[in-house]
Scaffold this motif. Structure first.
Motif, PDB file in Angstrom:
ATOM      1  N   PRO A  17       0.836  -1.207   0.000  1.00 49.69           N
ATOM      2  CA  PRO A  17       0.000   0.000   0.000  1.00 49.69           C
ATOM      3  C   PRO A  17       0.867   1.252   0.000  1.00 49.69           C
ATOM      4  N   THR A  18       0.504   2.214  -0.848  1.00 48.23           N
ATOM      5  CA  THR A  18       1.272   3.454  -0.930  1.00 48.23           C
ATOM      6  C   THR A  18       0.869   4.387   0.192  1.00 48.23           C
ATOM      7  N   LYS A  19       1.855   5.025   0.733  1.00 48.50           N
ATOM      8  CA  LYS A  19       1.604   5.983   1.798  1.00 48.50           C
ATOM      9  C   LYS A  19       1.294   7.345   1.200  1.00 48.50           C
ATOM     10  N   SER A  20       0.265   7.993   1.687  1.00 47.12           N
ATOM     11  CA  SER A  20      -0.066   9.338   1.218  1.00 47.12           C
ATOM     12  C   SER A  20       0.901  10.329   1.835  1.00 47.12           C
ATOM     13  N   VAL A  21       1.474  11.154   0.972  1.00 41.81           N
ATOM     14  CA  VAL A  21       2.448  12.145   1.427  1.00 41.81           C
ATOM     15  C   VAL A  21       1.765  13.496   1.494  1.00 41.81           C
ATOM     16  N   GLU A  22       1.705  14.056   2.671  1.00 41.38           N
ATOM     17  CA  GLU A  22       1.091  15.367   2.824  1.00 41.38           C
ATOM     18  C   GLU A  22       2.038  16.441   2.308  1.00 41.38           C
ATOM     19  N   PRO A  23       1.503  17.413   1.578  1.00 44.30           N
ATOM     20  CA  PRO A  23       2.373  18.493   1.091  1.00 44.30           C
ATOM     21  C   PRO A  23       2.990  19.255   2.249  1.00 44.30           C
ATOM     22  N   ARG A  24       4.255  19.587   2.075  1.00 46.05           N
ATOM     23  CA  ARG A  24       4.955  20.327   3.113  1.00 46.05           C
ATOM     24  C   ARG A  24       4.426  21.754   3.173  1.00 46.05           C
ATOM     25  N   ARG A  25       4.104  22.158   4.342  1.00 46.79           N
ATOM     26  CA  ARG A  25       3.577  23.507   4.502  1.00 46.79           C
ATOM     27  C   ARG A  25       4.694  24.533   4.394  1.00 46.79           C
ATOM     28  N   ALA A  26       4.428  25.506   3.585  1.00 43.88           N
ATOM     29  CA  ALA A  26       5.425  26.569   3.438  1.00 43.88           C
ATOM     30  C   ALA A  26       5.495  27.385   4.722  1.00 43.88           C
ATOM     31  N   GLY A  27       6.698  27.790   5.063  1.00 42.21           N
ATOM     32  CA  GLY A  27       6.857  28.603   6.257  1.00 42.21           C
ATOM     33  C   GLY A  27       6.174  29.950   6.103  1.00 42.21           C
ATOM     34  N   ARG A  28       5.692  30.471   7.179  1.00 38.01           N
ATOM     35  CA  ARG A  28       5.005  31.757   7.131  1.00 38.01           C
ATOM     36  C   ARG A  28       6.010  32.872   6.903  1.00 38.01           C
ATOM     37  N   GLY A  29       5.733  33.698   5.897  1.00 34.57           N
ATOM     38  CA  GLY A  29       6.602  34.824   5.611  1.00 34.57           C
ATOM     39  C   GLY A  29       6.225  36.020   6.465  1.00 34.57           C
ATOM     40  N   PRO A  30       6.905  37.141   6.256  1.00 31.97           N
ATOM     41  CA  PRO A  30       6.576  38.345   7.027  1.00 31.97           C
ATOM     42  C   PRO A  30       5.178  38.845   6.690  1.00 31.97           C
ATOM     43  N   SER A  31       4.563  39.481   7.638  1.00 35.85           N
ATOM     44  CA  SER A  31       3.221  40.014   7.435  1.00 35.85           C
ATOM     45  C   SER A  31       3.264  41.162   6.433  1.00 35.85           C
ATOM     46  N   PRO A  32       2.125  41.483   5.819  1.00 37.71           N
ATOM     47  CA  PRO A  32       2.100  42.633   4.901  1.00 37.71           C
ATOM     48  C   PRO A  32       2.569  43.923   5.566  1.00 37.71           C
ATOM     49  N   GLU A  33       2.241  44.079   6.850  1.00 40.74           N
ATOM     50  CA  GLU A  33       2.675  45.283   7.560  1.00 40.74           C
ATOM     51  C   GLU A  33       4.196  45.319   7.688  1.00 40.74           C
ATOM     52  N   LYS A  34       4.784  44.155   8.015  1.00 36.99           N
ATOM     53  CA  LYS A  34       6.238  44.085   8.143  1.00 36.99           C
ATOM     54  C   LYS A  34       6.911  44.305   6.796  1.00 36.99           C
ATOM     55  N   THR A  35       6.324  43.747   5.735  1.00 39.48           N
ATOM     56  CA  THR A  35       6.873  43.933   4.396  1.00 39.48           C
ATOM     57  C   THR A  35       6.865  45.407   4.002  1.00 39.48           C
ATOM     58  N   ALA A  36       5.741  46.074   4.255  1.00 38.65           N
ATOM     59  CA  ALA A  36       5.638  47.498   3.924  1.00 38.65           C
ATOM     60  C   ALA A  36       6.616  48.322   4.751  1.00 38.65           C
TER      61      ALA A  36
END
Length: 225
Positions: A17-36
């Motif tokens: 049986p094949t194991k289902s691989v969950e997609p790796r969650r991307a790390g959270r980037g800076p908030s829009p406020e921090k980016t601005a």
């Protein structure tokens, strides 16, 4: 005699049986406020570097150091010095155009009053907020770096001329201007500003002109002619 095939060899092996691989969650980037905020810090640092060192001697490394960010961070926001200079012009210099937009004039407000309420207020601060210094930078280094002149023309000069032309047309229609020259040559209204910028920075630094007073006197002449 017919030999029977070995059915054991032909039997299918059970599939795992094949194991289902969950997609790796991307790390959270800076908030829009921090980016601005980071973007503003870099632009502020770039303005300081341009005013202190000139365009030729300003580097992305120097801007990053002044802003307190990694060099890669500054490149993430602005891929080249030209893009950084354009951001400075658009956000630090051409921002004055927003208030002077003819759409902001009150319906019954005379055009000359509107110009005093918007453009004149900005012009009185032109030496203190770096706008005059950036204009001188374009005058001095623009021949060597034509991209500077093109950025300034596109982001600041041409939009300002259009605003003046539109205001002049309104003033003519309202009977505030008797002559058509300002509509034909909107450069006339800002000519004293450029003269004062050259005078104060290049011709006679010891005796600077008050650009706001000069512009206001010129405005009276234009609308009283």
């Amino acid at each position: 005699m017919i030999r029977r095939k070995d059915t054991r060899r032909m039997a299918k092996r059970p599939t795992k049986p094949t194991k289902s691989v969950e997609p790796r969650r991307a790390g959270r980037g800076p908030s829009p406020e921090k980016t601005a905020q980071t973007r503003r810090v870099i632009i502020d640092a770039a303005l300081g570097e341009f005013l202190e060192n000139g365009y030729a001697d300003t580097t992305m490394d120097g801007v990053a150091r002044r802003a307190g960010v990694a060099k890669g961070t500054s490149y993430r926001y602005f891929p080249a010095k030209e893009a950084l200079f354009e951001a400075v012009v658009r956000e630090k210099i051409a921002g004055a155009l927003i208030d002077a937009d003819p759409a902001n004039r009150r319906p019954d407000e005379p055009v000359s009053t509107f110009i005093r309420r918007t453009m004149l207020v900005s012009i009185r601060e032109i030496e203190r907020n770096g706008r005059a210094a950036i204009a001188r930078l374009v005058l001095v280094e623009g021949a060597r770096f034509p991209e500077m002149t093109e950025i300034y023309r596109r982001a600041m000069f041409e939009p300002l001329l259009k605003q003046i032309r539109d205001l002049a047309a309104t003033a003519r229609a309202r009977g505030e201007l008797r002559r058509p020259e300002l509509e034909d040559y909107p450069h006339l209204l800002i000519a004293p500003i450029w003269f004062a910028i050259i005078h104060n920075g290049l011709l006679d630094r010891a005796h600077p002109l008050d650009i706001g007073d000069l512009f206001e006197a010129h405005l009276d002449l234009v609308f009283d002619a």
